[in-house]
Design an enzyme around this catalytic site. Structure first.
Site: not given
Lengths: 379, 379
Positions: A184-186
């Site tokens: 879910m991180k960039l």
């Protein structure tokens, strides 16, 4: 407009043939894990992009905090924010330390330096401050407190890939910084994390600890299995090639939000500390105390409209029980007031309008007296 | 005969097109982790094969032990074997408990029940016994001790996939059993583990703890990120389809070893507890006290011959420091005496001959007086 749900975050996924080829290469090599060549290559890529040579990856952002505590030799009380994802207190606990929660400051939601100063005791061995939703904590004040107490300052910069502060990567601050590489991180490696430092040699210690702490004089007690697999590292290297484009997309998505939300008075974007840029980790908003709904209710009602938002500081996510150094009125209030709206580079302008329309309907349906502008959207 | 190294274990890898298709399917779905459908499907497959419905996967065999302690609510002292891979004591520590090491029994290398009985104090909250190299511990004696003390008995059955004891899966014993699904295990998901029970409902607790313990009343302190990714679960499901064939291959490899080693007197296979079958987790051998070399030296010398063996109970792997309930003379001695030889289904008869030739050369070069048979192999 579509009826399909707008999720909180969708993982950045490069072209499947490119990813598939990278995974096939790992399978063909027969080396699937245990600190193989893809983990080392991925570490080198991350280091080069950040300009931080001393960096080691690990299994998650949580184990990054855990191994940072272990590598720094901490074993006593460690100050953590009362308003933070549970991973922070749990990483500290898994690192054989005792988390002590301290209140947040109101504006940027980061750890309150005055509260930290007041909470330091002879038992305090370290501070884990969070760069909350990508916003820098008060790094100068916290560094001064840590220096004066003679204890290390760890920044959990889980969401901070791509963000700079005073023209340096936000990940370069503190005695140690930790990063999450969760899907879910960039930028991500499916599951993963990293520990890095610009002042202490820490990477080799983390590499030892992530592999059970095994070494000539025995296995260190802070060791565990916190390795990143070769499959995950291979995904991470390919996804990293998409990160700059994702940053550009997220800057655009934020502009759409800022524009669409400009008339919604009961809900405002959380400010970003001046000197930090770009604001691409999350779309955090704050509900005014007189807002027609509180944060958990807003999330519930948005979900009925097919919009997934999240109130991270509310009950479900708060570590319980946890020791505190005193009352945490700000953090307690933030649980009712802070919501993260859907935020990822694939959102379209019409997705953003759909989110904001839903917010305004929820607000307007309840408070058309005080918020006339919301009446534009039928409740 | 070839000069390429004979490694300790090579991961079971099904046909690449089959694995590649499974991975592609995950990527195509866009769901990469966070308890998705592949994790649930993999759990169902493992449950069905074992006949154990209450089973949850997690990130590693180490976190399986950690989450088992957390799910059982342990927080005090937990007895662990003094002769065990460091993951055991570390999983207990990461689970916020204090490991107390207890000696091994001589024959099967498993936890000595008499030493356990003597080590129980009012502070003892649980026992983690290891099914060492796939060999059952003295499950009846240990269960009686645990029952009498009113504490749970956890079996770390990390290596025990495919092994039965008294016609039940070895993983069905104890209050809780934990499994490793690491790439070096008979069946694997690259990195991974599982927690299961035939007597306590534990799987849902583990599922909550592996996801930060998040739930309605807050995040449990024993929570962490110990999820298995969808990519790893997808690999696990495909590899599981190869497990029965790998068992058959390993049975054959062991027969070659048993035959080739029958004249080597200074080094004998470690016996397997009667009633357990098949002996497919490892090829553990014991060096006699008057052997020409000790275990670490044998590993070093084999490595020069391109044979990777490992002395797991020796210095590098022993948790230090660790509290003990008393002296551990057997475990201390095992560090010098026990070696795991290369063991996996892909080994050929000539690989096995090469390993045993190397062993006999190392022995014969030093003790041709006392071990005449070794003279057949020039030192």
């Amino acid at each position: 407009m579509t009826d399909s749900p707008i999720v909180l975050v969708k993982p950045v996924l490069p072209a499947l043939d490119k990813l598939g080829a990278a995974l096939h290469e790992v399978l063909r090599s027969g080396v699937l894990t245990n600190d193989g060549s893809r983990v080392h290559a991925f570490e080198a890529l991350l280091s080069a992009r950040l300009g931080i040579a001393d960096l080691a990856v690990c299994g998650s952002g949580t184990t990054a905090i855990q191994l940072a505590c272990g590598a720094l030799g901490l074993s006593g009380e460690v100050i953590v924010p009362a308003a933070a994802f549970p991973a922070v207190a749990q990483g500290v606990r898994r690192g054989s330390c005792t988390p002590v929660a301290v209140d947040a400051e109101r504006t940027f939601l980061t750890l309150d330096p005055d509260a930290v100063a007041a909470a330091i005791t002879p038992r305090t061995e370290g501070i884990v401050a969070v760069q909350t939703f990508g916003c820098p904590a008060d790094v100068d004040a916290l560094a001064a407190i840590a220096r004066s107490a003679g204890i290390p300052l760890i920044f959990d910069a889980a969401t901070c890939w791509g963000i700079t502060y005073r023209d340096r990567p936000l990940l370069a601050y503190g005695d140690v910084s930790t990063l999450s590489l969760h899907a879910m991180k960039l930028t991500h490696s499916v599951e993963g994390g990293a520990v890095m430092s610009t002042v202490h040699p820490i990477a080799d210690k983390v590499r030892r600890l992530r592999n059970f702490g095994i070494g000539a004089e025995g296995a260190l007690p802070a060791g565990t299995n916190a390795r990143m697999s070769e499959l995950h590292a291979a995904v991470g290297a390919v996804v990293l090639g998409e990160a700059d484009a994702e940053i550009v997309r997220r800057i655009q998505v934020r502009e759409w939000y800022m524009d669409a939300l400009r008339h919604t008075e009961w809900l405002r974007p959380v400010p970003f500390r001046p000197g930090a840029w770009p604001n691409v980790a999350a779309m955090a908003v704050r509900l005014r105390p007189d807002a027609p709904v509180d944060a958990p209710t807003l999330c519930d009602e948005l979900k009925r409209d097919g919009v997934h938002a999240r109130a991270y500081f509310t009950g479900r996510y708060r570590p319980r029980p946890i020791g505190t150094a005193g009352p945490t009125p700000v953090a307690d209030e933030l649980g009712k007031r802070i919501v993260c709206l859907p935020f990822w580079g694939g959102l379209t302008e019409s997705d953003v309008m759909r989110v904001v329309d839903a917010i305004d309907r929820i607000g307007g349906g309840r408070c058309h007296e005080s918020h006339a502008l919301s009446l534009e959207y039928p409740g």
